[in-house]
Design an enzyme around this catalytic site. Structure first.
Site, PDB file in Angstrom:
ATOM      1  N   LYS A   8      24.476  49.580 -17.051  1.00 22.15           N
ATOM      2  CA  LYS A   8      24.741  50.821 -17.788  1.00 22.15           C
ATOM      3  C   LYS A   8      23.608  51.795 -17.511  1.00 22.15           C
ATOM      4  O   LYS A   8      22.509  51.433 -17.092  1.00 22.15           O
ATOM      5  CB  LYS A   8      24.842  50.558 -19.289  1.00 22.15           C
ATOM      6  CG  LYS A   8      23.617  49.889 -19.933  1.00 22.15           C
ATOM      7  CD  LYS A   8      22.481  50.824 -20.285  1.00 22.15           C
ATOM      8  CE  LYS A   8      21.333  50.106 -20.988  1.00 22.15           C
ATOM      9  NZ  LYS A   8      20.133  50.970 -21.180  1.00 22.15           N
ATOM     10  N   ASP A 136      21.459  46.273 -27.569  1.00 21.57           N
ATOM     11  CA  ASP A 136      22.385  46.685 -26.509  1.00 21.57           C
ATOM     12  C   ASP A 136      23.607  45.776 -26.401  1.00 21.57           C
ATOM     13  O   ASP A 136      24.580  46.130 -25.728  1.00 21.57           O
ATOM     14  CB  ASP A 136      21.683  46.675 -25.137  1.00 21.57           C
ATOM     15  CG  ASP A 136      20.750  47.846 -24.946  1.00 21.57           C
ATOM     16  OD1 ASP A 136      20.708  48.724 -25.821  1.00 21.57           O
ATOM     17  OD2 ASP A 136      20.055  47.868 -23.912  1.00 21.57           O
TER      18      ASP A 136
END
Length: 285
Positions: A8, A136
């Protein structure tokens, strides 16, 4: 079975106050990339008494407390299954880069377990399991464009994949997330911005607007620890990339463009300059 663990970038990251539990409240836009690790996951024979995790990157320490181990333990406690698993991780995501590689592997492992055992989880169960492992990880489980808030357990999904070309450039040295946050907590030069505006610019594919608006509260603290990050950012801007920022806690920098020739030319340039480099795109459906 094979499950992909996608990297990401944090299109922007706003670090807010320090919480009583030691984490920070935050707002961030996280976008999955085509760049990914691959996990081979299989159920072990019934007599197995533990999960086994291996990795082809020997610089990683695979221990009982690896995120993949931990998320399977957390899921086993939540759902009560008895099966154990063999998981082989094939690494492509850069380490200590701010690309979420460890969280991505944990999220992919959980998705694989769910598929193999035909579990039908509730959304909140997935968030609870993920946030117990790291801020996360809830995002990594769902692996979609998302605006995250608070510790990372409040997820606002949105449905857009921008057509930009993404170049990732990482200095040789990585950074510890813990070290960067410690500097940020005492640093006065911390950037803030309007996350909702940046989300709107992204959804409208406004690359020029994004270039002016994106920010990362951890960028200046990371540069204090590793000044070469600033050199990479300045160089990519000079190359002509319209939107350049550090991702997460660093040390990887992302650069966005609509110009495919620039993208490929810069990929070659920074590879020859001995950076870790990946030319990728945002993950589509």
């Amino acid at each position: 079975m094979i499950e992909k663990a996608n990297a990401k970038i944090n299109l922007s990251l706003d670090i807010k106050n320090l919480r009583d539990d030691g984490y920070h409240n935050l707002e961030t836009i996280m976008l999955p990339l085509e760049m990914h690790d691959s996990l081979e996951v299989q159920i072990l024979p019934p007599h197995a008494t533990d999960d086994f995790v291996t990795c082809d990157d020997y610089s990683l320490k695979i221990t009982k407390y690896n995120l993949v181990h931990r998320i399977i333990d957390e899921a086993r406690e939540k759902w009560g299954f008895r099966e154990h698993f063999l998981i082989n991780i094939h690494k492509n995501i850069f380490l200590q880069a701010g690309l979420g590689g460890g969280s991505a592997d944990a999220g992919a492992a959980l998705r694989a377990v769910i598929k193999l055992l035909k579990i039908k989880p509730k959304k909140q169960d997935l968030i609870d399991i993920g946030i117990a492992i790291g801020s996360d990880v809830p995002w990594a489980i769902f692996n979609s464009p998302t605006l995250l808030k608070r510790k990372g357990e409040v997820l606002e999904f949105f449905d857009h994949v921008a057509p930009f070309y993404v170049l990732l450039v990482k200095p040789f040295d990585g950074l510890s997330t813990k070290d960067v946050f410690e500097v940020a907590d005492r640093c006065e030069d911390v950037s803030h911005g309007d996350i909702n505006k940046i989300k709107e610019l992204y959804i409208n594919d406004d690359l020029e607007g994004l270039g002016k608006a994106v920010f990362n509260s951890l960028e200046n603290p990371a540069i204090e620890l590793l000044p070469s990050i600033s050199n990479v950012i300045e160089s990519l801007i000079d190359d002509g990339f319209e939107c350049v920022r550090m991702s997460g806690s660093g040390s990887c920098v992302f650069a966005l463009t609509n110009n495919k020739k620039l993208w490929r030319r810069a990929e070659k340039k920074y590879t020859l300059d001995h950076y870790q480099v990946c030319a990728t795109k945002f993950l589509g459906k």
